[in-house]
Design a protein around this motif. Structure first.
Motif, mmCIF file in Angstrom:
data_model
loop_
_atom_site.group_PDB
_atom_site.id
_atom_site.type_symbol
_atom_site.label_atom_id
_atom_site.label_comp_id
_atom_site.label_asym_id
_atom_site.label_seq_id
_atom_site.Cartn_x
_atom_site.Cartn_y
_atom_site.Cartn_z
ATOM 1 N N LYS A 188 0.811 -1.210 0.000
ATOM 2 C CA LYS A 188 0.000 0.000 0.000
ATOM 3 C C LYS A 188 0.849 1.267 0.000
ATOM 4 C CE LYS A 188 -4.045 -1.962 2.298
ATOM 5 N NZ LYS A 188 -4.986 -1.836 3.446
ATOM 6 N N THR A 189 2.152 1.111 -0.073
ATOM 7 C CA THR A 189 3.059 2.256 -0.158
ATOM 8 C C THR A 189 3.301 2.581 -1.629
ATOM 9 O OG1 THR A 189 4.154 1.761 1.950
ATOM 10 C CG2 THR A 189 5.384 3.082 0.371
ATOM 11 N N ASN A 190 3.062 3.828 -2.010
ATOM 12 C CA ASN A 190 3.190 4.237 -3.410
ATOM 13 C C ASN A 190 4.166 5.401 -3.536
ATOM 14 O OD1 ASN A 190 1.123 2.470 -4.578
ATOM 15 N ND2 ASN A 190 -0.314 3.703 -3.392
ATOM 16 N N GLU A 191 4.702 5.541 -4.735
ATOM 17 C CA GLU A 191 5.625 6.634 -5.026
ATOM 18 C C GLU A 191 5.136 7.384 -6.258
ATOM 19 O OE1 GLU A 191 10.442 7.332 -5.256
ATOM 20 O OE2 GLU A 191 9.568 5.643 -6.343
ATOM 21 N N MET A 192 5.282 8.690 -6.226
ATOM 22 C CA MET A 192 4.921 9.524 -7.373
ATOM 23 C C MET A 192 6.169 10.291 -7.812
ATOM 24 S SD MET A 192 2.127 12.607 -7.580
ATOM 25 C CE MET A 192 0.781 11.484 -7.254
ATOM 26 N N ILE A 193 6.439 10.252 -9.091
ATOM 27 C CA ILE A 193 7.583 10.973 -9.661
ATOM 28 C C ILE A 193 7.048 12.116 -10.512
ATOM 29 C CG2 ILE A 193 9.628 10.808 -11.120
ATOM 30 C CD1 ILE A 193 9.777 7.843 -10.405
ATOM 31 N N VAL A 194 7.401 13.329 -10.158
ATOM 32 C CA VAL A 194 6.950 14.523 -10.876
ATOM 33 C C VAL A 194 8.149 15.109 -11.602
ATOM 34 C CG1 VAL A 194 5.756 16.725 -10.697
ATOM 35 C CG2 VAL A 194 5.264 14.915 -9.045
ATOM 36 N N ASP A 195 8.122 15.019 -12.919
ATOM 37 C CA ASP A 195 9.247 15.471 -13.735
ATOM 38 C C ASP A 195 8.684 16.131 -14.988
ATOM 39 O OD1 ASP A 195 11.585 15.895 -15.071
ATOM 40 O OD2 ASP A 195 12.315 13.830 -14.921
ATOM 41 N N PHE A 196 8.874 17.457 -15.109
ATOM 42 C CA PHE A 196 8.368 18.197 -16.259
ATOM 43 C C PHE A 196 9.416 18.334 -17.369
ATOM 44 C CE2 PHE A 196 5.690 19.833 -12.765
ATOM 45 C CZ PHE A 196 4.452 19.484 -13.280
ATOM 46 N N ARG A 197 10.567 17.739 -17.181
ATOM 47 C CA ARG A 197 11.593 17.817 -18.208
ATOM 48 C C ARG A 197 11.208 16.937 -19.395
ATOM 49 N NH1 ARG A 197 16.688 15.858 -14.980
ATOM 50 N NH2 ARG A 197 15.152 14.218 -14.581
ATOM 51 N N ARG A 198 11.516 17.384 -20.585
ATOM 52 C CA ARG A 198 11.152 16.658 -21.796
ATOM 53 C C ARG A 198 12.257 15.670 -22.179
ATOM 54 N NH1 ARG A 198 8.565 21.428 -25.700
ATOM 55 N NH2 ARG A 198 6.887 22.022 -24.252
ATOM 56 N N GLY A 199 11.795 14.560 -22.724
ATOM 57 C CA GLY A 199 12.758 13.579 -23.222
ATOM 58 C C GLY A 199 13.509 12.849 -22.135
ATOM 59 N N ARG A 200 12.942 12.790 -20.927
ATOM 60 C CA ARG A 200 13.610 12.122 -19.819
ATOM 61 C C ARG A 200 12.896 10.811 -19.497
ATOM 62 N NH1 ARG A 200 18.547 14.692 -18.773
ATOM 63 N NH2 ARG A 200 18.250 16.927 -19.064
ATOM 64 N N HIS A 201 13.668 9.796 -19.197
ATOM 65 C CA HIS A 201 13.096 8.520 -18.797
ATOM 66 C C HIS A 201 12.871 8.534 -17.284
ATOM 67 C CE1 HIS A 201 13.746 6.788 -22.756
ATOM 68 N NE2 HIS A 201 15.002 7.229 -22.723
ATOM 69 N N LEU A 202 11.925 7.716 -16.847
ATOM 70 C CA LEU A 202 11.670 7.630 -15.418
ATOM 71 C C LEU A 202 12.898 7.085 -14.695
ATOM 72 C CD1 LEU A 202 8.036 6.239 -15.141
ATOM 73 C CD2 LEU A 202 8.842 8.524 -14.570
ATOM 74 N N PRO A 203 13.207 7.618 -13.518
ATOM 75 C CA PRO A 203 14.355 7.116 -12.743
ATOM 76 C C PRO A 203 14.153 5.661 -12.345
ATOM 77 C CG PRO A 203 13.579 9.242 -11.915
ATOM 78 C CD PRO A 203 12.540 8.743 -12.870
ATOM 79 N N SER A 204 15.217 5.046 -11.852
ATOM 80 C CA SER A 204 15.144 3.648 -11.436
ATOM 81 C C SER A 204 14.193 3.497 -10.255
ATOM 82 C CB SER A 204 16.541 3.156 -11.041
ATOM 83 O OG SER A 204 17.095 3.975 -10.021
ATOM 84 N N PRO A 205 13.548 2.343 -10.119
ATOM 85 C CA PRO A 205 12.551 2.160 -9.054
ATOM 86 C C PRO A 205 13.173 2.178 -7.663
ATOM 87 C CG PRO A 205 12.995 0.084 -10.157
ATOM 88 C CD PRO A 205 13.691 1.144 -10.951
ATOM 89 N N LEU A 206 12.317 2.377 -6.693
ATOM 90 C CA LEU A 206 12.738 2.408 -5.301
ATOM 91 C C LEU A 206 12.345 1.096 -4.642
ATOM 92 C CD1 LEU A 206 13.842 4.242 -2.945
ATOM 93 C CD2 LEU A 206 11.462 4.797 -2.481
ATOM 94 N N TYR A 207 13.235 0.564 -3.806
ATOM 95 C CA TYR A 207 12.979 -0.699 -3.126
ATOM 96 C C TYR A 207 12.954 -0.485 -1.620
ATOM 97 C CZ TYR A 207 13.824 -3.186 -7.508
ATOM 98 O OH TYR A 207 13.736 -3.642 -8.803
ATOM 99 N N ILE A 208 11.960 -1.103 -0.967
ATOM 100 C CA ILE A 208 11.875 -1.106 0.490
ATOM 101 C C ILE A 208 11.782 -2.554 0.941
ATOM 102 C CG2 ILE A 208 10.481 -0.481 2.498
ATOM 103 C CD1 ILE A 208 9.621 2.011 1.092
ATOM 104 N N GLY A 209 12.766 -2.966 1.735
ATOM 105 C CA GLY A 209 12.778 -4.352 2.193
ATOM 106 C C GLY A 209 12.876 -5.345 1.061
ATOM 107 N N ALA A 212 9.925 -3.787 -4.668
ATOM 108 C CA ALA A 212 9.817 -2.557 -5.442
ATOM 109 C C ALA A 212 8.533 -1.822 -5.077
ATOM 110 C CB ALA A 212 9.838 -2.853 -6.935
ATOM 111 N N VAL A 213 8.624 -0.502 -4.936
ATOM 112 C CA VAL A 213 7.474 0.338 -4.615
ATOM 113 C C VAL A 213 6.772 0.717 -5.908
ATOM 114 C CG1 VAL A 213 6.710 2.492 -3.572
ATOM 115 C CG2 VAL A 213 8.601 1.219 -2.553
ATOM 116 N N GLU A 214 5.463 0.583 -5.913
ATOM 117 C CA GLU A 214 4.694 0.918 -7.111
ATOM 118 C C GLU A 214 4.725 2.422 -7.351
ATOM 119 O OE1 GLU A 214 0.122 0.628 -8.869
ATOM 120 O OE2 GLU A 214 0.637 -0.203 -6.900
ATOM 121 N N VAL A 215 4.945 2.813 -8.606
ATOM 122 C CA VAL A 215 4.980 4.222 -8.980
ATOM 123 C C VAL A 215 3.611 4.638 -9.506
ATOM 124 C CG1 VAL A 215 6.014 5.949 -10.492
ATOM 125 C CG2 VAL A 215 7.439 4.163 -9.503
#
Length: 339
Positions: A188-209, A212-215
């Motif tokens: 139930k832990t979620n992550e949101m990535i806010v990136d307004f830059r153009r032509g950028r790929h999403l960063p690598s995922p985050l892991y807890i324990g 992988a945390v759902e984005v």
């Protein structure tokens, strides 16, 4: 017993500095979820105005947070905060060896003794949990941890693609949870990535324990008409009854956290869609209703007035108190994403 708990709670508040946890917005006067969300949104949008920057938001969910309090750990923190040994011993005795049973109608289960957690419906529970988590704070200046009871958000301000501070912050939070017997529910832990830059790929995922945390990649807006059909609405129901229903049910949904999302963070198309709901409600109830813009303006002014009267409020350093024509002279959350 509840009366005595209220006396103990008042004594604890007199002994402990109320600003010990400025980013805990629950169980405090003149604080609300709007303050907590405004703090997160303002921090994120302000950072996004910088060049080559983005934001990672981690929304943490705990499993049975109030039921996992270890009394000995809590008492150690109360002692550190300056409470007397007598009061700490009373809290320890209050939370340990509590008999509990389950009753359904006339049938009761056998009684067991509990020495973890805080009793349900206990007057002291919210305050004790707040004091337990008062030291759960960010260790890096580029990060922020905002809490509303056990709902926790980690704001990571990323510059020049350097996520080291943010990832260390999450690792520190995970370690703090282990030390304080709080279990993070990764599902139930979620992550949101806010990136307004153009032509950028999403960063690598985050892991807890190791999980992988759902984005969460998009906002989901729910559009639903909660008003009854016009023919059914007027079948024996007066205009005043329908208006009360609208104000209590429909308007509360439309205006939830309106200070945060109705400013420049919300587009004109979405505002018109909400106003169409208000107009449809007006035809049904047969009365004029306040527009969403009017509600936004009045609430902004009310919140700004409360913030200005409270020098300990974390929002006093924001630009929300500067003049803004959109808010009728009260620019609460005037910041928005870069053009």
């Amino acid at each position: 017993m509840k009366c005595f708990e209220r006396l103990v709670m008042a004594h604890i508040k007199d002994c402990v500095d109320v600003t010990v946890d400025p980013h805990q917005y629950a169980y405090r006067k003149k604080r609300s979820t709007e303050d907590a969300i405004s703090s997160v949104v303002h921090t994120a949008l302000t950072h996004l105005e910088n060049k080559d920057s983005y934001v990672r938001l981690l929304f943490v969910d705990f499993t049975s947070a109030f039921n996992t309090i270890i009394p000995q750990t809590l008492v150690q923190k109360l002692t550190t905060l300056g409470l007397s040994s007598t009061l700490c011993n009373w809290v320890l005795d209050f939370l340990t060896d509590r008999p509990q049973s389950v009753r359904i109608h006339d049938v009761s289960s056998s009684s067991i003794s509990l020495s973890t957690g805080s009793p349900q419906g206990c007057v002291l529970s919210p305050l004790l949990f707040t004091l337990l988590t008062h030291d759960c704070s960010a260790i890096h200046p580029s990060c922020l941890i905002v809490k509303f009871a056990d709902d926790t958000a980690v704001v990571g301000r990323i510059a020049n693609n350097d996520e080291s501070d943010y990832r260390q912050e999450v690792e520190h939070l995970e370690g703090w949870c282990r030390q304080n017997n709080l279990c993070i529910n990764v599902k139930k832990t979620n992550e949101m990535i806010v990136d307004f830059r153009r032509g950028r790929h999403l960063p690598s995922p985050l892991y807890i324990g190791g999980t992988a945390v759902e984005v969460v990649s998009s906002f989901r807006h729910i559009s639903a008409s909660l008003l009854p059909q016009e023919a059914e609405a007027h079948a024996g129901l007066g205009s005043s009854v329908l208006t009360s229903f609208y104000r209590c049910v429909v308007e509360s949904v439309l205006s939830s956290c309106i200070i945060v999302w109705h400013g420049s963070c919300f587009g004109a198309a979405e505002k018109k869609a909400l106003q169409r709901v208000v107009k449809a409600a007006q035809r049904t109830v047969g009365r004029s209703l306040p527009t969403t813009t009017d509600i936004y303006t009045s609430r902004c002014r009310k919140r700004a007035s409360c913030i200005m009267k409270d020098p300990t409020h974390t929002c006093t350093c924001m630009n929300c108190l500067s003049p803004s024509p959109q808010a009728g002279g009260c620019g609460a959350l005037r910041a928005g994403p870069p053009d």
